[in-house]
Motif scaffolding. Sequence first.
Motif, PDB file in Angstrom:
ATOM      1  N   ARG A 119      34.400  47.591  -7.106  1.00 52.78           N
ATOM      2  CA  ARG A 119      33.734  46.395  -6.851  1.00 52.78           C
ATOM      3  C   ARG A 119      32.102  46.489  -6.842  1.00 52.78           C
ATOM      4  O   ARG A 119      31.449  45.888  -7.465  1.00 52.78           O
ATOM      5  CB  ARG A 119      34.290  45.589  -5.613  1.00 52.78           C
ATOM      6  N   GLU A 120      31.611  47.614  -5.889  1.00 50.14           N
ATOM      7  CA  GLU A 120      30.211  47.753  -5.742  1.00 50.14           C
ATOM      8  C   GLU A 120      29.697  47.943  -6.804  1.00 50.14           C
ATOM      9  O   GLU A 120      28.576  47.799  -7.473  1.00 50.14           O
ATOM     10  CB  GLU A 120      30.166  48.646  -4.721  1.00 50.14           C
ATOM     11  N   ALA A 121      30.367  48.994  -8.127  1.00 52.54           N
ATOM     12  CA  ALA A 121      29.798  49.409  -9.061  1.00 52.54           C
ATOM     13  C   ALA A 121      29.415  48.328 -10.049  1.00 52.54           C
ATOM     14  O   ALA A 121      28.466  48.112 -10.741  1.00 52.54           O
ATOM     15  CB  ALA A 121      30.522  50.357  -9.545  1.00 52.54           C
ATOM     16  N   VAL A 122      30.625  47.401 -10.101  1.00 50.04           N
ATOM     17  CA  VAL A 122      30.371  46.160 -11.212  1.00 50.04           C
ATOM     18  C   VAL A 122      29.423  45.404 -10.718  1.00 50.04           C
ATOM     19  O   VAL A 122      28.394  44.666 -11.257  1.00 50.04           O
ATOM     20  CB  VAL A 122      31.779  45.468 -11.139  1.00 50.04           C
ATOM     21  N   LEU A 123      29.221  45.158  -9.185  1.00 47.63           N
ATOM     22  CA  LEU A 123      28.190  44.120  -8.957  1.00 47.63           C
ATOM     23  C   LEU A 123      26.790  44.902  -9.237  1.00 47.63           C
ATOM     24  O   LEU A 123      25.804  44.060  -9.457  1.00 47.63           O
ATOM     25  CB  LEU A 123      28.200  44.176  -7.234  1.00 47.63           C
ATOM     26  N   ALA A 124      26.567  46.019  -9.060  1.00 48.33           N
ATOM     27  CA  ALA A 124      25.399  46.607  -9.112  1.00 48.33           C
ATOM     28  C   ALA A 124      24.997  46.554 -10.675  1.00 48.33           C
ATOM     29  O   ALA A 124      23.789  46.359 -11.225  1.00 48.33           O
ATOM     30  CB  ALA A 124      25.496  48.294  -8.978  1.00 48.33           C
ATOM     31  N   HIS A 125      25.919  46.947 -11.523  1.00 54.13           N
ATOM     32  CA  HIS A 125      25.731  46.322 -13.018  1.00 54.13           C
ATOM     33  C   HIS A 125      25.510  45.167 -13.389  1.00 54.13           C
ATOM     34  O   HIS A 125      24.505  44.756 -14.187  1.00 54.13           O
ATOM     35  CB  HIS A 125      27.082  46.947 -14.028  1.00 54.13           C
ATOM     36  N   ASP A 126      26.205  44.241 -12.760  1.00 50.70           N
ATOM     37  CA  ASP A 126      25.935  42.675 -13.211  1.00 50.70           C
ATOM     38  C   ASP A 126      24.589  42.008 -12.457  1.00 50.70           C
ATOM     39  O   ASP A 126      24.158  41.285 -13.450  1.00 50.70           O
ATOM     40  CB  ASP A 126      27.257  41.811 -12.399  1.00 50.70           C
ATOM     41  N   VAL A 127      24.056  42.764 -11.653  1.00 50.15           N
ATOM     42  CA  VAL A 127      22.873  42.147 -11.225  1.00 50.15           C
ATOM     43  C   VAL A 127      21.671  42.769 -11.910  1.00 50.15           C
ATOM     44  O   VAL A 127      20.431  42.439 -11.723  1.00 50.15           O
ATOM     45  CB  VAL A 127      22.780  42.249  -9.471  1.00 50.15           C
ATOM     46  N   GLY A 128      21.807  43.645 -12.652  1.00 46.76           N
ATOM     47  CA  GLY A 128      20.930  44.214 -13.549  1.00 46.76           C
ATOM     48  C   GLY A 128      20.320  45.717 -13.248  1.00 46.76           C
ATOM     49  O   GLY A 128      19.297  46.044 -14.226  1.00 46.76           O
ATOM     50  N   PHE A 129      20.911  46.443 -12.395  1.00 51.52           N
ATOM     51  CA  PHE A 129      20.432  47.914 -12.120  1.00 51.52           C
ATOM     52  C   PHE A 129      20.813  48.628 -13.369  1.00 51.52           C
ATOM     53  O   PHE A 129      21.969  48.594 -13.839  1.00 51.52           O
ATOM     54  CB  PHE A 129      20.876  48.405 -10.699  1.00 51.52           C
ATOM     55  N   ALA A 130      20.179  49.649 -13.713  1.00 55.42           N
ATOM     56  CA  ALA A 130      20.375  50.471 -14.767  1.00 55.42           C
ATOM     57  C   ALA A 130      21.318  51.519 -14.070  1.00 55.42           C
ATOM     58  O   ALA A 130      21.816  52.334 -14.961  1.00 55.42           O
ATOM     59  CB  ALA A 130      19.184  51.153 -15.390  1.00 55.42           C
ATOM     60  N   SER A 131      21.284  51.959 -13.080  1.00 57.02           N
ATOM     61  CA  SER A 131      22.102  52.900 -12.507  1.00 57.02           C
ATOM     62  C   SER A 131      22.287  52.542 -10.959  1.00 57.02           C
ATOM     63  O   SER A 131      21.609  52.175 -10.339  1.00 57.02           O
ATOM     64  CB  SER A 131      21.438  54.559 -12.455  1.00 57.02           C
TER      65      SER A 131
END
Length: 349
Positions: free
Chosen positions: A281-293
């Motif tokens: 879930r946290e990995a998806v959130l990081a991706h969805d808000v725009g972090f590159a990694s």
Amino acid sequence: MIDARMMARKLMLGGAYWSGAAAIAQPHLARAGAILMFHRITDRVSSPLGVNNHLTITPEFLDALLNDLRSRGNVFVSMDELLEALAKGRSRNLIAITADDGWRDNFTEALPVFEAYEAPFCVYIAPGLTSGSVAPWWEVLEDFVASRDRISVPIENGRIEIECHDLSSKRKAADRLMNHLLAHVADADQQDWLREIGAISAETYDPSERFMTWDEIQEVQGHRLATIGAHTVNHYNLSKLTTEEAAREILGSADVIEAKLGRRPRHLAFPYGSHRAAGAREAVLAHDVGFASAVTTRHGVLHPDHAKHLHALPRVSVNGYYQRLPYVRALMSGLITPLANGGRRLVTV
């Protein structure tokens, strides 16, 4: 039991190195390099009872490690350069250096070492720690216990009194308080609990004694080797939050850092970062808000397939438990990765 486990780990690492198994394994198991994880880098005593010694290495060991890595053909790269190499399938013997929390010693004691080796580094900032709205409970609790011989602590059904007159009893008291805080106090209530027992106060707590100020972070950001990343707003365990709360912590850290520094961070580190603190879930959130990694604290070296898992990247912890080059060489060989991850070589979440 903790000492016995640590001794067993050191024996395993030493055996992996001295037997030659680590050297044999590295070309096959650590083909794409590694992301190193640091916290404190200082000669100062930062853990009076020794319970947080694992979070600190000395600048001298950092110097020895970087010299060893460079002499063995590794190339130091920034997180942006690492992602580019993974995307092109050209990552090999690449080392990215990361440091969590924004400790002031990263600026005062570690930076000269990074400069000496022209080693890029990424510092992950949690604005709450920087501003002082959140104190690092693991350190302030240790300092609190170290300074007292008797402690009165609120629990669910009242209060308990803890006697702690010598080093052994103080260590046990610190462990007991930390375990209680983690198990029974919600992250959002931890600071109130610390104030209630007297571990911190608004009048005496000064975050700049531990963490870089925003002016210092701005200076670091302008350095040719430095990248500033995000570490959520308040350094909470995201897995304990609702999806909306976790998203606010992740997105909010980027917003605050951009407002303070004029540049939006591209890289994120999950607080705590274990399987108990950051998952799919946290990995998806990081991706969805725009972090590159996004990086975790799961132990692992990099593989080409991590190009498909940029928001669940493992790291190799360089910490006070293993301040010997043979230990770090074994950790970076890839040989330990499946042993630490249920047989998995490709570590994500």
